[in-house]
Design a protein around this motif. Structure first.
Motif, mmCIF file in Angstrom:
data_model
loop_
_atom_site.group_PDB
_atom_site.id
_atom_site.type_symbol
_atom_site.label_atom_id
_atom_site.label_comp_id
_atom_site.label_asym_id
_atom_site.label_seq_id
_atom_site.Cartn_x
_atom_site.Cartn_y
_atom_site.Cartn_z
ATOM 1 N N TYR A 124 0.802 -1.219 0.000
ATOM 2 C CA TYR A 124 0.000 0.000 0.000
ATOM 3 C C TYR A 124 0.840 1.277 0.000
ATOM 4 O O TYR A 124 1.988 1.290 0.436
ATOM 5 N N GLU A 133 -1.999 6.910 1.785
ATOM 6 C CA GLU A 133 -3.408 6.508 1.830
ATOM 7 C C GLU A 133 -3.678 5.650 3.070
ATOM 8 O O GLU A 133 -4.783 5.706 3.630
ATOM 9 N N ALA A 162 -4.472 8.053 5.687
ATOM 10 C CA ALA A 162 -5.802 8.646 5.486
ATOM 11 C C ALA A 162 -6.895 7.717 6.009
ATOM 12 O O ALA A 162 -7.889 8.169 6.587
ATOM 13 N N ARG A 221 -0.649 16.560 3.750
ATOM 14 C CA ARG A 221 -1.193 15.211 3.818
ATOM 15 C C ARG A 221 -1.415 14.783 5.269
ATOM 16 O O ARG A 221 -0.634 15.126 6.153
#
Length: 412
Positions: free
Chosen positions: A61, A65, A68, A145
């Motif tokens: 991954y 993300e 997140a 982010r």
């Protein structure tokens, strides 16, 4: 107005009933005259579920993300806690990391806090807000982010906020009622400590004690933030829990404060390594780059220009370590005859600031283990701790014997 930081772990906010129970504790502190910053974890089991979703969706991954997704659990808890407090007529609102904003590095899944501006929250306190409920474990990078601080990161969030806002204290609510001399599940003689020094707590946390995240204790020690560890399931009292504080705030203590252990350790030995300058860097450089958390290191005496190098690491990092060494050998950076991994060992440690001024503590530890027929594979020491690597089948016996040998069931 004095500011108090209260952190509630996953088990303390696992259900709506538990959130209501935690909110009542917050309301009590507001009634005592504090403005309160509440740091919340995700509900118990929620982060594991989210991590599972990520890994099932994308085994390799994107860490951005990942952050997140896994940070969302704390957002839910923060909102529910704020709503619960509002139902109690306590002026409260929730804050996500980016709204503070809690600025971190860009190391996703392991970010470090760089800055916590106080203006936004202090302004709201000035306007009548009494409780700021903040999603722990998360922040925002300078690139904009969402980031997370690593597992257990809500402890770090709590201590960082306490330092930034010069809080009177940081209370960490969890499912245990304080810091014990060892794991009560292993010996019923384990005793809750009223106070423990930062240095002792830091060693215990790094050596396997699960009560506090290591980085949170480091921050508390650096900024002299008084920490109190206590249970969210017991009635409140002034002497509840364990206070983690500076050494000078402890009047009297035992030579050894506690026995810690880490069950999931592995011992790895590189055999037939060239005994030359720079060989340690050639070995541990690739391991660090591969993210292997090396702990105990022992190098044998040279035998004809070669030596063996032994180190320990978490058992779930053995494959990564083996690959790092194989790649380094294939690249010609190092040469060795073999790599042997023993994944059936554990680490047991004794910790205490009293060891600085008392001789014979290590000898007593070794003699105790000898009397129980337990063989020591690796030893490391520091000023206030001694750690040994032993066969995992002897873990409970070793912890119980050492706890008894140093009289940890008795107060100083």
């Amino acid at each position: 107005m004095s500011i108090l930081v209260m952190k509630f772990g996953g088990t303390s906010v696992a259900t709506l009933d538990r959130i209501r129970r935690a909110a009542k504790r917050v309301g009590r502190e507001v009634a005592n005259g504090h403005d309160v910053i509440v740091i919340v974890s995700a509900m118990a089991g929620e982060t594991n579920k989210l991590v599972g979703f990520v890994e099932e969706t994308s085994p390799l991954y994107d860490a951005r993300e990942y952050d997140a997704v896994v940070s969302s659990g704390e957002n839910v808890t923060a909102g529910l806690m704020a709503l619960t407090l509002q139902e109690m007529d306590v002026p409260a609102r929730s804050w996500q990391g980016w709204q503070v904003p809690l600025i971190t590095s860009s190391a996703h899944a392991a970010a470090r806090i760089e800055e916590i501006p106080t203006e936004n929250i202090l302004k709201k306190f000035g306007e009548g807000m009494k409780v700021a409920v903040i999603a722990g474990f998360q922040g925002i990078s300078r690139e904009g982010r969402i980031t997370t601080l690593g597992r257990g990161g809500s402890d770090t969030s709590a201590v960082a906020f306490a330092a930034a806002f010069d809080a009177v204290r940081c209370d960490i609510y969890t499912d245990v009622d304080g810091v014990y001399t060892t794991d009560p599940r292993i010996t019923s003689k384990a005793r809750k400590l009223d106070r423990i020094a930062f240095e002792e707590m830091l060693e215990l946390a790094s050596l396997g004690a699960k009560v506090l995240q290591t980085r949170s204790v480091e921050l508390a020690m650096r900024y002299n933030v008084k920490l109190r560890v206590l249970s969210s399931f017991e009635e409140m009292s002034d002497d509840a829990g364990t206070l983690v504080c500076a050494e000078e705030d402890i009047v009297e203590s035992n030579v050894v404060a506690g026995v810690a252990y880490s069950r999931d350790e592995a011992k790895m030995t590189l055999q037939g390594v060239a005994d030359r300058p720079g060989i340690a860097a050639a070995i541990f450089g690739p391991l660090a780059e591969a993210g292997v958390n090396v702990d105990m290191i022992v190098q044998n005496i040279s035998d004809g220009g070669t030596t063996d190098m032994t180190f320990s690491c978490p058992v779930n990092e053995v494959k990564r370590a083996e690959k790092a060494m194989a790649d380094a050998k294939a690249a010609g950076a190092i040469d060795f005859a073999g790599l042997v991994a023993d994944t059936d060992v554990c680490k047991v440690s004794i910790v205490g600031i009293g060891m600085r001024s008392h001789a014979g503590v290590a000898a007593k530890m070794f003699q105790t283990l000898r009397d129980e027929g337990i063989n020591i594979k690796v030893i490391t020491t520091s000023e206030i701790k001694v750690s040994v690597l032993i066969d995992r089948k002897y873990l409970e016996l070793a912890v119980q014997a050492l706890h008894d040998a140093f009289g940890l069931h008795r107060a100083a």
